[in-house]
Write an enzyme that holds these catalytic residues in place. Structure first.
Site, mmCIF file in Angstrom:
data_model
loop_
_atom_site.group_PDB
_atom_site.id
_atom_site.type_symbol
_atom_site.label_atom_id
_atom_site.label_comp_id
_atom_site.label_asym_id
_atom_site.label_seq_id
_atom_site.Cartn_x
_atom_site.Cartn_y
_atom_site.Cartn_z
ATOM 1 N N HIS A 130 -5.463 -4.157 3.706
ATOM 2 C CA HIS A 130 -4.224 -3.722 4.345
ATOM 3 C C HIS A 130 -3.583 -4.862 5.148
ATOM 4 O O HIS A 130 -3.316 -4.736 6.349
ATOM 5 C CB HIS A 130 -4.484 -2.528 5.260
ATOM 6 C CG HIS A 130 -3.266 -1.682 5.482
ATOM 7 N ND1 HIS A 130 -3.330 -0.338 5.727
ATOM 8 C CD2 HIS A 130 -1.937 -1.982 5.516
ATOM 9 C CE1 HIS A 130 -2.118 0.164 5.902
ATOM 10 N NE2 HIS A 130 -1.247 -0.835 5.776
ATOM 11 N N ARG B 105 1.522 2.652 0.551
ATOM 12 C CA ARG B 105 0.752 3.622 1.325
ATOM 13 C C ARG B 105 -0.382 4.142 0.452
ATOM 14 O O ARG B 105 -0.186 4.450 -0.727
ATOM 15 C CB ARG B 105 1.622 4.811 1.777
ATOM 16 C CG ARG B 105 2.708 4.466 2.784
ATOM 17 C CD ARG B 105 2.130 4.144 4.148
ATOM 18 N NE ARG B 105 3.163 3.974 5.160
ATOM 19 C CZ ARG B 105 3.761 2.818 5.432
ATOM 20 N NH1 ARG B 105 3.426 1.737 4.743
ATOM 21 N NH2 ARG B 105 4.677 2.741 6.369
ATOM 22 N N GLU C 43 -9.370 4.274 5.104
ATOM 23 C CA GLU C 43 -9.601 2.884 5.480
ATOM 24 C C GLU C 43 -10.438 2.833 6.749
ATOM 25 O O GLU C 43 -10.291 3.687 7.622
ATOM 26 C CB GLU C 43 -8.258 2.176 5.697
ATOM 27 C CG GLU C 43 -7.402 2.122 4.438
ATOM 28 C CD GLU C 43 -6.042 1.458 4.653
ATOM 29 O OE1 GLU C 43 -5.763 1.052 5.800
ATOM 30 O OE2 GLU C 43 -5.271 1.337 3.689
#
Length: 523
Positions: free
Chosen positions: A275, A228, A257
Site C-alpha cells: 500500500h 482500494r 492489511e
C-alpha cells in the site's frame, strides 16, 4: 496565537507557509506528548493518529483537523461535525504518485521485473524464463476515469497503447478530449489486454471484478489494483491466477492489511507492494503543503477548498435556509441514483420566498449530494463545483415565479446526452420535506429511507401484480405513491420499505409484464 500540532511525521518543509506566518505556531509531536491539549487550535495528521471522539474531547479547543492525504478513515467525521470541528484533506496531493506507481506496476508485471530480479539475486541467469510482453499496441482498460485514471491514460497513450474506459459518467466530449474510448464494463473485460481499476470502494464497486465476469476476459489478461482493496474479488483472482487464465496480477491494496499472510502474494504470477502508491517524498511534501495552506486560510477566517464536512454558518439566514439545504442534498442523492447516464448539465430553479435568501448553499448541497456516489473522493459544499467542472458538466441556478401552489419549490433537472430527469421538491413547516413531482408526474412522498422507483404502463392490474409479488416474497410496503400523465399512457410508482431490498427482489419486479423499469434508491 493560532497553535497547530503536526503529528505523524508530517514533512516539515511542507509546513513552511504556516511556519512563516506571524501569529501562527507549529508544534511537532504526537498527540500523547502534548502537555496542554487545550491550547491546540489545529491538528494535522496522516494515518497513524486516530482522531476519535475521545481525542477531540481532550483537545476540545481544536477548530480544524487536517488529513495530510486523501482518506479520512482515521477521523471520526460525525464526532468532529458535532463539535463544530472542520475536517479537511488533500485530495490532489498524491494523484501523480499513485498514477506513476500504477504504471510502474503495469510495466513490472508485463516484463516480470521483480521475478527476474529475485532470480538473479539467487545466482541464476535464466533469461528464457522471463520473456515478457510489450505495452505498445496493447489495449489498456481503465475502470474509473477520475484524477488518477486520467493521468494514467495520458501515460499509456505515450506508450502507443489503445486506452478504453468504463465509467458510467464519462461524457462523449470528455472522452474525445482525453483521447480514450468509452465502453461498457463487459466490452472492457472482453477486449482489454491489461485491466486497471481506479474507483472508490462502494457497495456498487465491491467485488466489481468477480468470478462471473472474469470468465469474459481474454486468456492471458493482466489485472492491476492500486485503488482500494475489495474492488477485485480476491477469491476469484486466486482461482483465475492459479489456472493460468490471468497471466499476472499487480496489487498494492488488499481487503485485509497488512496482507503478509494473503495467499495471493505467494503466487508466482503476482507482484505486490504494501500500500505504497502514495508514498513518495514529493507526494508527502504536496499533501503537507496543501493542508498547510488550507489551515492558514482557515486561520484568517476565510472558506477552505477541501472541507470534508460542513462548516458552521452563523448568520441569521442559515436557520431559514438550512431545511432547504438538507432537502437539496437528499434530492441530489435521489437524482444521482435515478439517472445513470453521462451528465452534460444540472439546472436548479428556485421559486417562492426562498429566492429572497442566499440560495448558493442550497445549490452546493444538491450538487455535492449528486456527486458523492460518483467520484473517488470526499465531496462537500466547498469543492462540489470544482469537481463538477472536472467531470465535464455545467451547473447553474435561476429563479422563477412558478411556485406550483407551494410557498417554495425547488426544481432540479439533470440533462444527459440523450435524456433528462427532473425532480420538484418543497419543505412544508410542520410536515417536513416532500417530493411533489418526478419527470412531470405529480406525486407526494417523503424523500427518505429505502425506495423503489417504478416506471410502468398505465394498465389495470400492474399495481396489483407488484403488490402480490412483494406479498408472496413477504416484503412489507411501508408506503406507496402513484402518478400518471394520462389514462393508458405511462405511469410511475414510488414504494417505500422499512429495510433495503435484496437485488433479486428488484429483478423479479423488472420481470413483471408492463413494468418498464425499476430502480432502487436509498436515502
Amino acid at each position: 496565537m493560532f497553535r497547530v500540532l503536526a503529528a505523524d511525521s508530517i514533512a516539515k518543509e511542507g509546513m513552511a507557509a504556516l511556519e512563516k506566518e506571524s501569529g501562527v505556531s507549529v508544534i511537532y509531536g504526537s498527540v500523547e506528548d502534548v502537555q496542554d491539549p487545550e491550547s491546540i487550535d489545529a491538528l494535522v495528521v496522516r494515518s497513524a493518529t486516530k482522531v476519535t471522539k475521545e481525542l477531540l474531547s481532550r483537545f476540545h479547543n481544536i477548530r480544524i483537523v487536517a488529513r495530510a492525504g486523501v482518506g479520512v478513515d482515521n477521523i471520526d467525521i460525525d464526532a468532529a461535525t458535532q463539535r463544530g470541528v472542520l475536517v479537511i484533506n488533500a485530495p490532489d496531493g498524491n494523484t501523480i504518485s499513485t498514477a506513476e506507481h500504477t504504471f510502474a506496476m503495469i510495466m513490472a508485471i508485463l516484463r516480470k521485473i521483480p521475478q527476474a530480479n529475485q532470480s538473479i539475486k539467487e545466482g541464476k541467469w535464466n533469461r528464457s524464463s522471463f520473456t515478457g510482453a510489450e505495452l505498445s499496441g496493447k489495449v489498456l482498460g481503465i475502470v474509473g476515469l477520475g484524477r488518477i485514471g486520467t493521468e494514467l491514460a495520458k501515460r499509456a497513450r505515450a506508450f502507443d497503447s489503445k486506452v478504453q474506459v468504463f465509467d458510467p459518467f464519462l461524457t462523449t466530449e470528455r472522452a474525445k478530449t482525453l483521447q480514450v474510448v468509452p465502453v461498457s464494463l463487459d466490452e472492457l473485460l472482453e477486449s482489454s489486454d491489461i485491466i486497471t481499476v481506479h474507483t472508490p470502494l462502494t457497495k456498487e464497486t465491491k467485488n466489481l471484478i468477480n468470478t462471473e465476469n472474469l470468465s469474459k476476459t481474454k486468456q492471458g489478461v493482466y489485472l492491476i489494483n492500486c485503488a482500494r482493496g475489495g474492488i477485485l474479488d480476491e477469491e476469484a483472482l486466486y482461482t483465475y491466477l492459479s489456472n493460468g487464465h490471468i497471466a499476472g496480477c499487480a496489487l498494492d491494496v488488499f481487503v485485509q492489511e497488512p496482507a503478509v499472510e494473503n495467499r495471493l502474494v505467494h503466487l508466482p504470477n503476482v507482484i505486490a507492494t504494501p500500500h505504497i502508491a502514495a508514498s513518495t517524498a514529493e507526494a508527502q511534501m504536496n499533501v503537507a503543503e496543501q493542508v498547510a495552506k488550507e489551515i492558514l486560510t482557515f486561520s484568517k477566517g476565510k472558506p477552505v477548498k477541501n472541507a470534508v464536512n460542513l462548516p458552521a454558518v452563523s448568520n441569521d439566514d442559515f436557520q431559514k435556509i438550512y431545511p432547504y439545504y438538507e432537502l437539496a442534498k437528499v434530492s441530489g442523492q435521489f437524482l444521482s441514483q435515478s439517472f445513470s447516464s453521462p451528465i452534460k448539465e444540472i439546472k436548479i430553479t428556485f421559486a417562492g420566498t426562498i429566492t429572497e435568501l442566499d440560495t448558493g448553499l442550497v445549490s452546493r448541497g444538491l450538487l455535492s449530494g449528486f456527486l458523492q456516489p460518483r467520484v473517488d473522493r470526499i465531496v462537500n459544499d466547498i469543492n462540489a463545483t470544482l469537481i463538477a467542472k472536472e467531470q465535464g458538466f455545467s451547473f447553474g441556478e435561476k429563479y422563477s415565479t412558478e411556485t406550483q401552489g407551494y410557498e417554495n419549490i425547488i426544481e432540479a433537472r439533470v440533462i444527459g446526452e440523450t435524456e433528462s430527469f427532473s425532480l420538484q421538491s418543497t419543505y412544508i413547516n410542520g410536515y417536513g420535506p416532500r417530493v411533489v413531482n418526478i419527470n412531470g408526474y405529480s406525486t407526494d412522498f417523503v424523500p427518505e429511507g429505502f425506495l423503489i422507483y417504478i416506471e410502468h404502463v398505465d394498465k389495470p392490474g400492474v399495481i396489483g401484480r407488484v403488490g402480490k409479488l412483494l406479498g408472496d416474497l413477504e416484503v412489507n410496503i411501508a408506503a406507496m405513491q402513484v402518478g400518471r400523465k394520462m389514462a393508458g399512457g405511462e405511469a410511475i410508482m414510488m414504494l417505500t420499505f422499512d429495510k433495503e431490498l435484496d437485488q433479486d427482489v428488484l429483478l423479479r419486479i423488472k420481470e413483471l409484464s408492463d413494468v418498464v423499469s425499476a430502480t432502487t434508491i436509498n436515502l
